[in-house]
Design an enzyme around this catalytic site. Sequence first.
Site, PDB file in Angstrom:
ATOM      1  CG  ASP A  31      -2.172   0.844   1.014  1.00  0.00           C
ATOM      2  OD1 ASP A  31      -2.045   2.069   0.847  1.00  0.00           O
ATOM      3  OD2 ASP A  31      -3.271   0.276   1.010  1.00  0.00           O
ATOM      4  CD  GLU A 153     -15.204  -7.881  -3.357  1.00  0.00           C
ATOM      5  OE1 GLU A 153     -15.622  -8.675  -2.496  1.00  0.00           O
ATOM      6  OE2 GLU A 153     -15.718  -6.766  -3.569  1.00  0.00           O
ATOM      7  CB  ALA A 254     -38.748  -5.057   5.110  1.00  0.00           C
ATOM      8  CB  CYS A 262     -20.164  -3.688  -2.454  1.00  0.00           C
ATOM      9  SG  CYS A 262     -18.510  -4.228  -1.951  1.00  0.00           S
TER      10      CYS A 262
END
Length: 443
Positions: A31, A153, A254, A262
Site C-alpha cells: 500500500d 470478489e 425489510a 459495494c
Amino acid sequence: MRNICVIGTGYVGLVTGVCFADLGNTVFCLDINETRINELNQGILPIYEPGLEEIVERNIKANRLFFTTSYAQALKDAEFAFIAVGTPSGVDGEADLQYVRCAAEEIAHVVSQPIIVVNKSTVPVGTGDWVSDIINKSNSSANFHFSVVSNPEFLREGSAITDFMNPDRVVLGSLDKAAAEKVATLYKPLRTQILITDLRTAEMIKYASNAFLATRISFINEIANICDELGADVRVVADGMGSDKRIGRSFLDAGLGWGGSCFPKDVKALAHMAVLHNTHPQLLQAVMDINRNQRRRVVYRLRNMFGGSLFDKTIGVLGLSFKPNTDDMREAPAVEIIHLLMNEGAKIQAYDPQAMENASKALPEIKLCKDPYETAKNADALILATEWNEFKQLNFEKVFQLMQSPILVDGRNQWDRNQLTEIGFTYFGIGQGNHANGSDIGS
C-alpha cells in the site's frame, strides 16, 4: 506454495492477502499509505473484521505475510499480482480507475519476470483489456511476459474470512485460459466451484450479482411500504415468499435499505455503463430510488409523530455502521437518516459497538454515547438503525424510564412489538401494518 503480491490493503486486499497467506503462500501486501503499512507491521489493523487480527498475527509469525510500501520489494519474486485498490464512484456514478491505472503502471515499470496480473477490484466491463493496454504501453520489452485475469470478489463485510475460505464459487476471466487455470490453482484448497470465462463476462458477473441482491432488498422494502398501508406483515410475507424454492428467503428482510462500499457504488456504475452504451436502466434507477426513499420514510414518520416539526427534538440512533460486525460507515443508512434529521433541526445522540472512531470523524456534530442506555436518555425517539446483537435484548423497562417520550422506530424489525407496546412504547417497525385502518381495506 506460490509468491503473491496484493496491491491495496483495504477490506478486499487485506482479507485476500491474509487468507492466501493462511493457505500457505508467501504474500506481500502493498500500500502507498505509509501510516497504514507502519501500523499493520505493528499489528494494528485499519478495519474491524471478525477473526482477521488473529490470522494476521499467525501468518506474520510464520513468515508468510509481509507489509510494505515498496513495489520493488513486493513484486521482486511475485508470480501473481492482485490489484485490490479502491474504485470510488465519480460524479456521474462512473468508477474512478485512477488507482488501478497507477498499480498497472507500477507493475509494468518494476517487474521483469513473467507475471499474472489479477484484477480483484470491482471494475467496469472492459477494464481487463484496458489494464493490458496500460502494461503493454508502459513496458514494451519483448522479454516481458504477462497475462491479465479478472477475479471479482464476493466478500461480505463482517463475514469476509468465512466468505473467502468457503466461497459459493470462484469466478476467473481471461483471454489466456492457461493463466486463468494457474490462478485457479491458488483456490484449489478451498474445494469450490471454479468458473473460468472471458474477461468481460467475469467483470459483468460481479456487477450483475450485486445489482440483483440490491434489487431484492429494494423489492421487499417496496412491499413493506405497501404492507404498512394495507395492514399486512412483511416479515410473514417474506417467509411465505421465501418458502418457494424459486425465490428463496435470503435478502428479503425489510429495513432501512442497503448501503456499504459495494452495492451503492456498483449499482450506480452499472447504470452508468448502461446509459453510455445506449440502454435505459429503468429497473436499476428504481432500485436506487426506492433505497433513497426508505431512509426518508423514517424522517417523515417521526415528523408526523411530533406534529409536523422535528426542531429541537432529541433523537437517539442505535447503530452507525452500515451492517453489523463491521466498523464501515460508507453509505450507511444511519448516516443519511442523521443528516436528514439534523437538516430539520433535530439533535442527535448515537452509539455503535465498533464504529465510534469512524463516527467521530464522519459525524462530528452529533453526541456519541458510551452505550445504548445513554443514547436513550432524554431522547424523544429512538431509532434502531443497525441490528447489532447487543441491541436485540435491551432492558426496555430501563429504556422506557430513560426516554423523554417513549417512541421506538425499529428500522430492522428486530424487536418484539407486543412486548414493547405492553411496556408503554409507541412502536413503529418496517412493513408491519403500522398505518392501516381496517375500514381502508377494499376501499
